[in-house]
Design an enzyme around this catalytic site. Sequence first.
Site, PDB file in Angstrom:
ATOM      1  N   ASN A 144      52.950  47.361  52.804  1.00 48.70           N
ATOM      2  CA  ASN A 144      54.523  46.925  51.308  1.00 48.70           C
ATOM      3  C   ASN A 144      53.868  47.288  50.372  1.00 48.70           C
ATOM      4  O   ASN A 144      54.234  47.328  48.952  1.00 48.70           O
ATOM      5  CB  ASN A 144      54.038  45.032  50.983  1.00 48.70           C
ATOM      6  CG  ASN A 144      52.966  44.889  50.480  1.00 48.70           C
ATOM      7  OD1 ASN A 144      52.113  45.594  50.654  1.00 48.70           O
ATOM      8  ND2 ASN A 144      52.668  43.779  50.404  1.00 48.70           N
ATOM      9  N   LYS A 180      48.713  51.475  47.230  1.00 49.30           N
ATOM     10  CA  LYS A 180      48.047  51.058  48.245  1.00 49.30           C
ATOM     11  C   LYS A 180      48.582  52.606  49.582  1.00 49.30           C
ATOM     12  O   LYS A 180      49.312  53.648  49.059  1.00 49.30           O
ATOM     13  CB  LYS A 180      48.892  49.979  49.889  1.00 49.30           C
ATOM     14  CG  LYS A 180      48.988  48.748  48.673  1.00 49.30           C
ATOM     15  CD  LYS A 180      49.223  47.722  49.550  1.00 49.30           C
ATOM     16  CE  LYS A 180      48.767  45.886  49.230  1.00 49.30           C
ATOM     17  NZ  LYS A 180      49.405  45.285  49.782  1.00 49.30           N
ATOM     18  N   HIS A 210      49.961  46.799  45.028  1.00 46.34           N
ATOM     19  CA  HIS A 210      49.029  45.309  45.090  1.00 46.34           C
ATOM     20  C   HIS A 210      49.275  45.757  43.494  1.00 46.34           C
ATOM     21  O   HIS A 210      49.288  46.072  42.407  1.00 46.34           O
ATOM     22  CB  HIS A 210      47.535  45.142  45.375  1.00 46.34           C
ATOM     23  CG  HIS A 210      46.618  44.621  44.238  1.00 46.34           C
ATOM     24  ND1 HIS A 210      46.922  42.938  44.997  1.00 46.34           N
ATOM     25  CD2 HIS A 210      46.209  44.299  43.547  1.00 46.34           C
ATOM     26  CE1 HIS A 210      46.014  42.156  44.419  1.00 46.34           C
ATOM     27  NE2 HIS A 210      45.976  43.139  43.283  1.00 46.34           N
ATOM     28  N   GLU A 233      39.351  41.902  39.182  1.00 46.26           N
ATOM     29  CA  GLU A 233      40.134  43.573  40.025  1.00 46.26           C
ATOM     30  C   GLU A 233      40.045  44.896  38.839  1.00 46.26           C
ATOM     31  O   GLU A 233      38.790  45.198  39.765  1.00 46.26           O
ATOM     32  CB  GLU A 233      41.664  43.138  40.884  1.00 46.26           C
ATOM     33  CG  GLU A 233      41.933  41.870  41.650  1.00 46.26           C
ATOM     34  CD  GLU A 233      43.380  41.484  41.584  1.00 46.26           C
ATOM     35  OE1 GLU A 233      43.807  42.664  41.148  1.00 46.26           O
ATOM     36  OE2 GLU A 233      43.630  40.707  42.519  1.00 46.26           O
ATOM     37  N   TYR A 293      40.099  40.771  48.268  1.00 48.68           N
ATOM     38  CA  TYR A 293      40.395  40.409  49.811  1.00 48.68           C
ATOM     39  C   TYR A 293      40.362  38.835  50.401  1.00 48.68           C
ATOM     40  O   TYR A 293      40.496  38.012  51.093  1.00 48.68           O
ATOM     41  CB  TYR A 293      41.617  41.001  50.799  1.00 48.68           C
ATOM     42  CG  TYR A 293      42.450  41.678  50.285  1.00 48.68           C
ATOM     43  CD1 TYR A 293      44.113  41.298  49.889  1.00 48.68           C
ATOM     44  CD2 TYR A 293      43.062  43.585  49.822  1.00 48.68           C
ATOM     45  CE1 TYR A 293      45.059  41.854  49.040  1.00 48.68           C
ATOM     46  CE2 TYR A 293      43.187  44.002  49.764  1.00 48.68           C
ATOM     47  CZ  TYR A 293      44.893  43.379  48.717  1.00 48.68           C
ATOM     48  OH  TYR A 293      46.214  44.362  48.606  1.00 48.68           O
TER      49      TYR A 293
HETATM   50  P1  IDP Z   1      51.069  39.928  46.751  1.00 47.80           P
HETATM   51  O1  IDP Z   1      50.352  40.600  47.556  1.00 47.80           O
HETATM   52  O2  IDP Z   1      52.463  40.306  47.181  1.00 47.80           O
HETATM   53  O3  IDP Z   1      50.116  39.351  46.014  1.00 47.80           O
HETATM   54  P2  IDP Z   1      49.467  37.887  49.521  1.00 47.80           P
HETATM   55  O4  IDP Z   1      50.097  37.005  49.581  1.00 47.80           O
HETATM   56  O5  IDP Z   1      48.577  38.142  48.423  1.00 47.80           O
HETATM   57  O6  IDP Z   1      50.494  39.074  48.554  1.00 47.80           O
HETATM   58  O7  IDP Z   1      48.608  39.370  50.569  1.00 47.80           O
HETATM   59  C1  IDP Z   1      48.266  40.097  50.039  1.00 47.80           C
HETATM   60  C2  IDP Z   1      48.552  41.416  51.075  1.00 47.80           C
HETATM   61  O8  IDP Z   1      48.471  40.534  52.437  1.00 47.80           O
HETATM   62  C3  IDP Z   1      49.985  41.479  51.230  1.00 47.80           C
HETATM   63  O9  IDP Z   1      50.052  42.394  49.753  1.00 47.80           O
HETATM   64  C4  IDP Z   1      50.352  42.373  51.977  1.00 47.80           C
HETATM   65  O10 IDP Z   1      49.445  43.329  51.820  1.00 47.80           O
HETATM   66  C5  IDP Z   1      49.187  41.465  53.519  1.00 47.80           C
HETATM   67  N1  IDP Z   1      49.768  40.073  53.732  1.00 47.80           N
HETATM   68  C6  IDP Z   1      49.984  39.234  52.976  1.00 47.80           C
HETATM   69  N2  IDP Z   1      50.636  38.732  54.259  1.00 47.80           N
HETATM   70  C7  IDP Z   1      51.192  39.223  55.653  1.00 47.80           C
HETATM   71  C8  IDP Z   1      51.608  38.994  56.755  1.00 47.80           C
HETATM   72  O11 IDP Z   1      51.939  37.672  56.974  1.00 47.80           O
HETATM   73  N3  IDP Z   1      50.815  40.107  57.441  1.00 47.80           N
HETATM   74  C9  IDP Z   1      50.741  41.286  57.441  1.00 47.80           C
HETATM   75  N4  IDP Z   1      49.935  41.475  56.162  1.00 47.80           N
HETATM   76  C10 IDP Z   1      50.214  40.466  54.942  1.00 47.80           C
END
Ligand code: IDP
Length: 158
Positions: free
Chosen positions: A114, A11, A117, A128, A51
């Site tokens: 984070n 990312k 992905h 994807e 997304y």
């Molecule tokens: P993942 O990336 O571990 O699969 P997901 O729950 O699918 O996690 O969420 C997709 C992306 O959305 C996350 O990687 C993160 O960048 C963002 N995200 C998820 N939950 C939150 C939140 O509570 N606050 C801010 N960003 C979030």
Amino acid sequence: MGMEQTLIILKPDAVQRGLMGRILSRFEDKGLKVIGSKFTQISADVAATHYADHKERPFYAGLVDFMTKSPVLVLALEGVGAITICRSMMGATFGSQAATGTIRGDFGVSNSFNLIHGSDSPEAASKELALFFNDGEIIAWDRANEGWVYDLSGDEPE
Ligand code: IDP
Ligand code: MG
């Protein structure tokens, strides 16, 4: 669980913080094979498609903004059980909670930034991969040390 392909995105925060090489090295060190790679800036349309499942979530607008404001490194990786292996190497979604030893646990503290992905199922991976790679951009190539990465003496790599 046989040979799988998965879509990984380093990312914008990983690119901006100069972590591309170190994160990619972890996947190479593990034995995953790079079969596609693209340095690109994601459009709002592609981010929205990628997304779509999160469209109603409160963090959605911020997520699309984050993913589109700076370049990313998109990777296609291949290996036996690659989807689950990559997810476990990534760690829990939030940097503040991800275990030490995982990519998110070792390189970040933020919950929204984070770093990475990874596809979470075979269905997600094929969708994807098709979203980010055109025909011909995923390359089947023979790895010189394949017979030392996997035991190839049986019907399937083991
Ligand atoms: P993942 O990336 O571990 O699969 P997901 O729950 O699918 O996690 O969420 C997709 C992306 O959305 C996350 O990687 C993160 O960048 C963002 N995200 C998820 N939950 C939150 C939140 O509570 N606050 C801010 N960003 C979030
Ligand atoms: Mg997810």
